[in-house]
Structures are given as structure tokens and as C-alpha cells.
Design an enzyme around this catalytic site. Structure first.
Site, mmCIF file in Angstrom:
data_model
loop_
_atom_site.group_PDB
_atom_site.id
_atom_site.type_symbol
_atom_site.label_atom_id
_atom_site.label_comp_id
_atom_site.label_asym_id
_atom_site.label_seq_id
_atom_site.Cartn_x
_atom_site.Cartn_y
_atom_site.Cartn_z
ATOM 1 N N HIS A 87 0.818 -1.215 0.000
ATOM 2 C CA HIS A 87 0.000 0.000 0.000
ATOM 3 C C HIS A 87 0.854 1.268 0.000
ATOM 4 C CE1 HIS A 87 0.082 -0.065 4.563
ATOM 5 N NE2 HIS A 87 0.031 1.237 4.395
ATOM 6 N N ASP A 223 1.244 -7.672 2.457
ATOM 7 C CA ASP A 223 1.319 -6.239 2.117
ATOM 8 C C ASP A 223 2.770 -5.777 1.908
ATOM 9 O OD1 ASP A 223 0.866 -3.541 1.810
ATOM 10 O OD2 ASP A 223 -0.456 -3.354 3.543
ATOM 11 N N SER A 659 4.103 2.245 8.400
ATOM 12 C CA SER A 659 3.887 1.289 7.325
ATOM 13 C C SER A 659 5.193 1.074 6.584
ATOM 14 C CB SER A 659 2.839 1.810 6.343
ATOM 15 O OG SER A 659 1.575 1.471 6.795
HETATM 16 N N1 ARG Z 1 -4.711 0.545 7.891
HETATM 17 C C1 ARG Z 1 -3.444 0.603 7.214
HETATM 18 C C2 ARG Z 1 -2.889 2.022 7.316
HETATM 19 O O1 ARG Z 1 -3.346 2.811 8.056
HETATM 20 C C3 ARG Z 1 -3.548 0.140 5.808
HETATM 21 C C4 ARG Z 1 -4.241 1.052 4.885
HETATM 22 C C5 ARG Z 1 -4.269 0.609 3.446
HETATM 23 N N2 ARG Z 1 -5.254 -0.426 3.194
HETATM 24 C C6 ARG Z 1 -6.596 -0.221 3.000
HETATM 25 N N3 ARG Z 1 -7.357 -1.260 2.825
HETATM 26 N N4 ARG Z 1 -7.140 0.963 2.938
HETATM 27 O O2 ARG Z 1 -2.323 2.638 6.482
HETATM 28 N N1 GLU Z 2 -1.205 1.396 7.749
HETATM 29 C C1 GLU Z 2 -0.519 2.452 8.394
HETATM 30 C C2 GLU Z 2 0.368 3.290 7.475
HETATM 31 O O1 GLU Z 2 0.189 3.352 6.319
HETATM 32 C C3 GLU Z 2 0.333 1.908 9.487
HETATM 33 C C4 GLU Z 2 -0.516 1.269 10.433
HETATM 34 C C5 GLU Z 2 -0.901 2.144 11.557
HETATM 35 O O2 GLU Z 2 -1.455 3.238 11.406
HETATM 36 O O3 GLU Z 2 -0.596 1.634 12.613
HETATM 37 O O4 GLU Z 2 1.221 3.992 7.899
#
Ligand code: ARG
Ligand code: GLU
Length: 734
Positions: A87, A223, A659
Site C-alpha cells: 500500500h 502487504d 507502514s
Molecule cells: N490501515 C493501514 C494504514 O493505516 C492500511 C491502509 C491501506 N489499506 C486499505 N485497505 N485501505 O495505512
Molecule cells: N497502515 C498504516 C500506514 O500506512 C500503518 C498502520 C498504523 O497506522 O498503525 O502507515
């Protein structure tokens, strides 16, 4: 046998005692030696502080980069190979994808160095050195300075530091505030601009579970994606050039094939973006009761509409998938955050903490002078701030985020304002410069725009704006407009979208082709533009100034409160809130109990992917080759007892920006790739609680398995250094 059990028991006990002693924390690498190394080693770390951070010798920090300014990545070979999340590389993978070569859908593996794909605009930044520059930044500050002059003096001092600090020409410097402005550090950095795409799994693996599984444990997402840093021949940062060569790092991470077990020490090294761990209870209360519910409700409305349209139409699905994911990401985070804050009684706990704080203040005459009004001042200003804070969120979410035609209008409006601000003689040059850029932007914008979808979002969120926003902030123009439609938002939306020139590229281009003065006239008469401008004006008149003024007061209080906490709780070690600078956090691999009677174990396996598998589903489909590998149990050296591990969780304190951060074992070997947190623990940005907060990582063995067995990119494995620390061996030709 007895002895073994005994050892296990001791190990388990020490795990639990260190768990309860853990307050989380994202620590500054250059201060580990002085602050944290004993705690870390007590918990299991085998390295020294100098192994983690050193200025003169290579250390783990030299393998970590800020990736594209928002994510983290790490160097995993002597030839500049980078690992980060799928991502995080998504935009680049998407940019290289076409219908014939759909790398998002099918994955991508550069078959040679020549096949690695350049990415204009993408960079990778190393941290060379971290200096405490607090004294210099505070030079000339006096206690009676108002916030404005204080700020001006500080930026003047920072300017001076920037121009005088010791560094090479190809290096940069950035000064950042810590502890709400109580301490300042300078970061000497090296930024590489030639970062090429090397490999990515198909989305069915890299995005498996998509939004349904986002922020969720148990998790099965692969991921990850891979890039490579290229440098000039003398190994320095350079713009893209065919003559560039793979970067030779000062350090790269060895990769452990040993895997993880419950209780193992782990640490995460990366660039966490933003946390607010030291807020007063009144601020948390405002977030939980007012701000989060409002933004959740607004996004809820937008998401329901977009989801319905995406399901009904494949083109819309493509146009909105990425927008949907980004709206859904924090929507879901805030829901989890609110649940977690309530379940953990965060507000009550913070109130207790404040009672103790005030007792200590009142017991010491020296503190009374400085701090006795702090809590009541917080109460006073947060109470005044609430309606402006809420309005600011309404405005941000509706005008700047979720209604595309309004957002587009605000962009045009800022161009118009600039145009009108310069005098006649400069306008021609301005138009010549800006117009092509606007036209260029709109091409991309309209490619992923559907006016039917936006009309429905507009209808729903305009009503939300009129009913949820404090009436005193609503422009008369809007009130009258809505009244003239007898509150029939559907009719209003329909007519606005019928009459507007901002709903499709043809109409917009016709408008843009006109002479500046007639284009302006037409734009100013555009019904969508008029609505957006009335909202912008109302914001400027009613919200902006009091918002900024109160926010400044609160920030000053927060700065004082931070200083006070450090002073009053002398025995407590404080870590600064995340601010997109390099940090280290550590914890142990550990399951958790999200609710009564439910326990989640800390590891998932490929078998779990098969349990979630839904043929043809856009979130839970599984590529055939992966199913075959599963059926044949063809896991190579990457499997564990006949199973293929996929993800694991631990108590590391992480946030957005982490991330792509490496998860390291006690010896500094790579064991996983951070990419998310568990839903029940997303409150860790405000209130970290080791009982429930867990970060989620992809097991490095799953990544290697996908690269090697699924992608057939064995040559990438060959440039890595695989180790088995438990047997103390380097793996060769397994
Ligand atoms: N929750 C993770 C973060 O905050 C992954 C986000 C990307 N994935 C998604 N399905 N939107 O970045
Ligand atoms: N998915 C988040 C990011 O893109 C990291 C996960 C979180 O926020 O802990 O940075």
C-alpha cells in the site's frame, strides 16, 4: 523435562512482567544509549545502543529510509534493494500498470536490473545524524514574549541553524519540534531521488482482505513491494540517470528464517507520523464525544453511497477503489479508536492521572505558581474551542474531502484568487504558467470522476452540512438557496449538477478555453462554484480566526503541560509524540483478548487465507498458483512445521507512517514488515495500552515465499543475506 518446564515458566513470567511494565513509546534513536538500552536489553535485545544508532560507524539506522515522505522502507541487500508495503508502493505500481501489463492485478517482477522501473517524484531519505539543537533554537526567547514573537524568533534561529550546521553539500537538514515544542532536534539527511520499482505481488496477495480486513486481526495480507535505490557512480544521491548504479548502503538488514514465537522480543524502526499521548482528559473527551462521531458520520454517508455505486458498475469500481480505500481507512480507525478509548476507560484514567498531577503541583510552592491554573485553563479553552473544532472538521471533511465538486471548486478558487491578486501586467504570464498545469490536473481528476456518484454525495453531505454545522457558521447564501428549494436536497443537487460546468471534462475545457475574463465570469456564475465559495467565505469570516486563536492558546498550554509533566513526574521516562521522525519502539510477540471470552493468538497461516477464500470476490479471491502451492505444501525453507506463516502481532507502539517499517529480532535481523494495527487498539495514538494495542506485521518468510515460490524471482533472494540465528548460521543455497 522438569528443567525445561521450569525454564519455560521463567520465560513466561518475564514476558508478563515486562508486558505490564510496558507503557509503549516511540523513542529517539540517538537517545537510546542514555535512556532505553537497559530496558531494551532486559526485555531481550542482544544489541548495544551503538549497534542501533551510531554516527561514526554503520548501525541499524543506516538501513532505514523515509519512503516517499509518508511510509518507511528498509535496505535488505548490499545493492540497495528496498522493502516496503504494497500500500506504500501502490501509486507507483498503479502508475506503471496498463490494461496489457496490469501489475496491480497480476503482480510485477523485474527480470533484470534493466527492467526495474523509474518513479519520478519518489524519494528515499536516510538519517545521517540527529543533533539536539534546543539551546540554539531557544536563544533570545524570553518568558514574557507573546506566541507570535516567540514563533518568529524560533524560525529565525532555525534558519540560522540550517545555514550553519555541519554537513556535506549533498546532505540536507531539517529541524523539528519535540515534546510540544519543549525540545528541538536537527536531522541531517541524505535523499535519493532515483528509486525504481523491482517487484510487487498481485493485489489478491498484497491487498488480500482489502477494506473488510483493514485494521483487523486475524489478518492475512501479503502487504509488501520492493524497490531499489540508485545512486551516482560515487554512491551519492542523484536525479534519475541511466548511468546511475545500485546504491551501496552502509548497512543492510540480514533476514532471519527462524520465525517468531509468542514472547519473542521484537522492535520496529521507522517514521511514525503523529500521535497525541499527553492530551488532557478534556481533549480526549472532545475527540470521543464530538469530533470522532461527526467525522465518522460524514464519512459513513459518503462511503455508503460510493460503495453502492461501485458494486453496481465496474467502471465506477475502478475509478473510486483508491478513493474509497482512503476514506474508509480513517473512518474505520476512528470507530476503533472510540471503542478502544471507551473500553479502556481512557478518560477516567486520564482524570485520575490529572488528580495525582495536581496533588503534586499543589504540594510544591515552586509548581503552584507555574502550573496551578493549567487544568482549569484547559477546561476553559477546550470548551470555547469545541464549536470551532467541530466546524473545522465539518468543513474539512465535506468541502475539502468528500464532495469532489466542492473540493475541485476550492482548487479553482485559489487559482482565481491568485490571478486577481496580481496586477494586470503580470496576469498574462500567470495564465501561461498556471493554465497548462490546471488542464493537466483536470485530466487525471476527471478520469476518476463520476458526476452521478458525486451528485449523490453532494446531496447527502450538503444536508449534513446544513443540519450538523452550527447555524451561525452557515452562509446566508446557502440558507436562502436551500429554503428556495423547500429543503428538497435531491432537487437542488440535480439542478446544480445539471447547470454546472464542473461535472465533466468537455464542459470544463470549453470554459477553460475562453479568455480569462469571460472564463472568470462564467465560473463565478457556476452554481457549484458559488456554493463552494460561499462556504469558503463563511469559513474565513466566522471560523478561521477564532479557530487559530484558540488553537494557539491550547498549544501553548499543551507545551506548558508537557514541561510540567516531565518536571512533576521526575521518575517517569517520557517519549515525545510521533512527528514523522525516526523512532524505535519495541515489544513482544503476544496475542490479546479483544473481548470477554475471546482470545486471539499472535500468528496466522496460509490455511487461514484458504478459510477466507471466496472465488471471484474482489477482496477475498486467491490466485490459482497460491492455492496450488498450498495444496502441494510447497513452502520450501520458508514453512514452519508443514505450515506457511503469514502475519503476526506484537506489542510494538506504532502509528501511520510506520507502514513498511522493519520488525527486527533481538539481533537486528529482519523478521517482519509492519503494515497495520488491530482495530481494538487503534486508540494507541492517544492512549497506548499494552493489554490491547498490537501492531500487525507480515512474516518475512511469507514475503520470501511469495517472491521465490510464487513470483519465481529467486534472483532477488540470492542478493539477500538469510540467517538462522538460533543455529547461528548463514543460510547458503537452501
Ligand atoms: N490501515 C493501514 C494504514 O493505516 C492500511 C491502509 C491501506 N489499506 C486499505 N485497505 N485501505 O495505512
Ligand atoms: N497502515 C498504516 C500506514 O500506512 C500503518 C498502520 C498504523 O497506522 O498503525 O502507515
Amino acid at each position: 523435562m522438569r528443567r525445561f518446564l521450569f525454564i519455560q515458566l521463567i520465560a513466561l513470567l518475564s514476558v508478563f512482567s515486562s508486558l505490564s511494565a510496558q507503557d509503549g513509546g516511540m523513542w529517539i534513536p540517538s537517545l537510546i544509549k542514555q535512556l532505553n538500552i537497559d530496558d531494551m536489553q532486559d526485555m531481550g535485545l542482544k544489541l548495544s545502543a551503538d549497534d542501533l544508532y551510531s554516527v561514526n560507524n554503520s548501525s541499524v539506522k543506516d538501513a532505514i529510509v523515509h519512503f516517499g515522505g509518508g511510509c518507511t522502507a528498509e535496505v535488505i541487500s548490499s545493492e540497495g534493494l528496498l522493502l516496503t508495503n504494497h500500500h506504500c508502493g501502490y501509486g507507483q505500481i498503479q502508475a506503471h500498470s496498463t490494461l496489457e501489463n496490469n501489475y496491480l492485478k497480476d503482480g510485477f517482477w523485474a527480470s533484470s536490473r534493466r527492467g526495474e522501473l523509474k518513479n519520478p517524484g519518489l524519494d528515499a531519505t536516510f538519517i545521517i545524524r540527529i543533533d539536539d539543537v534546543t539551546n540554539k533554537v531557544f536563544e533570545g526567547l524570553t518568558n514574557d514574549m507573546d506566541e507570535g514573537s516567540r514563533k518568529a524568533k524560533i524560525s529565525q534561529n532555525i534558519h540560522l541553524i540550517n545555514s550553519s550546521i555541519e554537513k556535506e553539500d549533498f546532505q540536507d537538514v531539517k529541524v523539528k519540534a519535540f515534546f510540544n515544542g519543549n525540545q528541538y532536534f536537527a536531522f541531517i539527511t541524505e535523499t535519493f531521488m532515483d528509486v525504481r520499482l523491482v517487484g510487487a505481488p498481485p493485489s489478491m496477495i498484497g491487498k488480500f482482505g482489502s477494506d473488510t480486513d483493514n485494521w483487523v486481526w486475524p489478518r492475512h495480507t501479503g502487504d509488501f513491494s520492493m524497490f531499489r535505490i540508485y545512486a551516482s557512480k560515487d554512491n551519492k544521491p542523484a536525479e534519475y540517470s541511466e548511468d546511475n548504479v545500485p546504491y551501496r548502503p552502509k548497512h543492510f538488514l540480514p533476514i532471519s528464517l527462524d520465525g517468531v514465537n509468542e514472547g519473542d522480543f521484537t522492535m520496529v524502526y521507522g517514521f511514525p507520523g503523529r500521535t497525541e499521548e499527553y492530551l488532557p482528559s478534556v481533549a480526549i473527551k472532545q475527540i470521543v464525544e464530538v469530533i470522532n462521531p461527526a467525522r465518522i458520520e460524514i464519512r459513513d454517508k459518503a462511503l455508503k453511497i460510493v460503495d453502492k455505486e461501485m458494486r453496481a458498475d465496474a467502471t465506477i469500481k475502478m475509478q473510486y477503489a483508491s478513493k474509497y480505500a482512503s476514506i474508509a481507512n480513517y473512518w474505520k480507525k476512528w470507530i476503533g479508536e472510540n471503542k478502544g478509548l471507551k473500553a479502556s476507560h481512557a478518560i477516567e484514567k486520564r482524570e485520575k492521572y490529572e488528580e495525582v498531577f495536581m496533588e503534586k503541583v499543589n504540594a510544591n510552592p515552586e509548581y503552584i505558581d507555574k502550573y496551578s491554573e493549567l487544568m482549569s485553563d484547559f477546561d476553559k479553552y477546550y470548551a470555547q474551542f469545541e464549536k470551532y473544532n467541530l466546524a473545522n472538521n465539518y468543513f474539512g471533511e465535506i468541502v475539502y474531502r468528500n464532495v469532489e465538486i466542492l473540493k475541485f471548486s476550492t482548487m479553482l478558487h485559489s487559482v482565481v484568487k491568485k490571478y486577481e491578486d496580481i496586477d494586470e501586467s503580470g496576469r498574462e504570464a500567470f495564465v501561461a504558467d498556471v493554465k497548462p498545469r490546471v488542464i493537466d490536473y483536470t485530466k487525471g481528476y476527471f478520469k476518476n470522476y463520476n458526476s452521478k456518484v458525486d451528485e449523490k454525495v453532494f446531496e447527502s453531505l450538503l444536508e449534513e452540512y446544513m443540519t450538523g454545522m452550527d447555524p451561525e457558521f452557515i452562509p446566508t447564501y446557502l440558507t436562502e438557496l436551500v429554503a428556495s428549494y423547500n429543503n428538497d436536497y435531491s432537487k437542488l443537487a440535480k439542478e446544480v449538477f445539471e447547470d454546472s460546468n464542473l461535472t465533466n471534462i468537455e464542459d470544463f475545457n470549453k470554459l477553460a478555453e475562453k479568455s480569462p475574463s469571460s472564463a472568470l465570469e462564467k465560473l463565478k456564475a457556476d452554481p457549484a462554484y458559488k456554493i463552494a465559495v460561499s462556504m469558503l467565505d463563511a469559513y474565513d469570516i466566522f471560523i478561521k480566526d477564532p479557530y487559530v486563536e484558540l488553537n494557539t492558546k491550547i498549544k501553548k498550554l499543551q507545551r506548558t503541560y508537557m514541561e510540567a509533566q516531565v518536571e512533576v513526574f521526575k521518575d517517569k521516562k517520557f517519549y515525545p509524540d510521533a512527528n514523522s521522525t525516526l523512532r524505535v519502539t519495541w515489544g513482544i510477540v503476544n496475542g490479546y483478548e479483544p473481548k470477554d471470552g475471546v482470545y486471539y493468538s499472535p500468528k496466522t497461516y496460509l490455511g487461514g487465507i484458504m478459510e477466507k477464500y471466496q472465488p471471484g470476490d474482489y477482496e477475498f479471491d486467491v490466485p490459482e498458483k497460491l492455492r496450488t502451492l498450498y495444496d502441494e505444501k510447497d513452502f520450501g525453507v520458508y514453512g514452519e512445521d508443514g505450515k506457511m506463516p503469514v502475519c503476526f502481532i506484537a506489542t510494538n507502539h506504532t502509528t501511520g507512517g510506520n507502514s513498511g517499517s522493519p520488525a527486527l529480532d533481538a539481533n537486528g535481523n529482519l523478521i517482519g514488515l509492519n503494515f497495520d494495527r488491530v482495530w481494538e487498539g487503534t486508540m494507541s495514538d492517544i492512549n497506548y495500552d499494552a493489554n490491547i494495542c498490537r501492531n500487525i506485521m507480515v512474516d518475512i518468510r511469507y514475503i520470501l515465499f511469495i517472491v521465490d515460490k510464487y513470483g519465481g524471482a529467486r534472483y532477488l533472494i540470492d542478493e539477500m543475506k538469510l540467517v538462522r540465528p538460533k543455529a547461528q548460521t548463514v543460510v547458503e543455497g537452501e
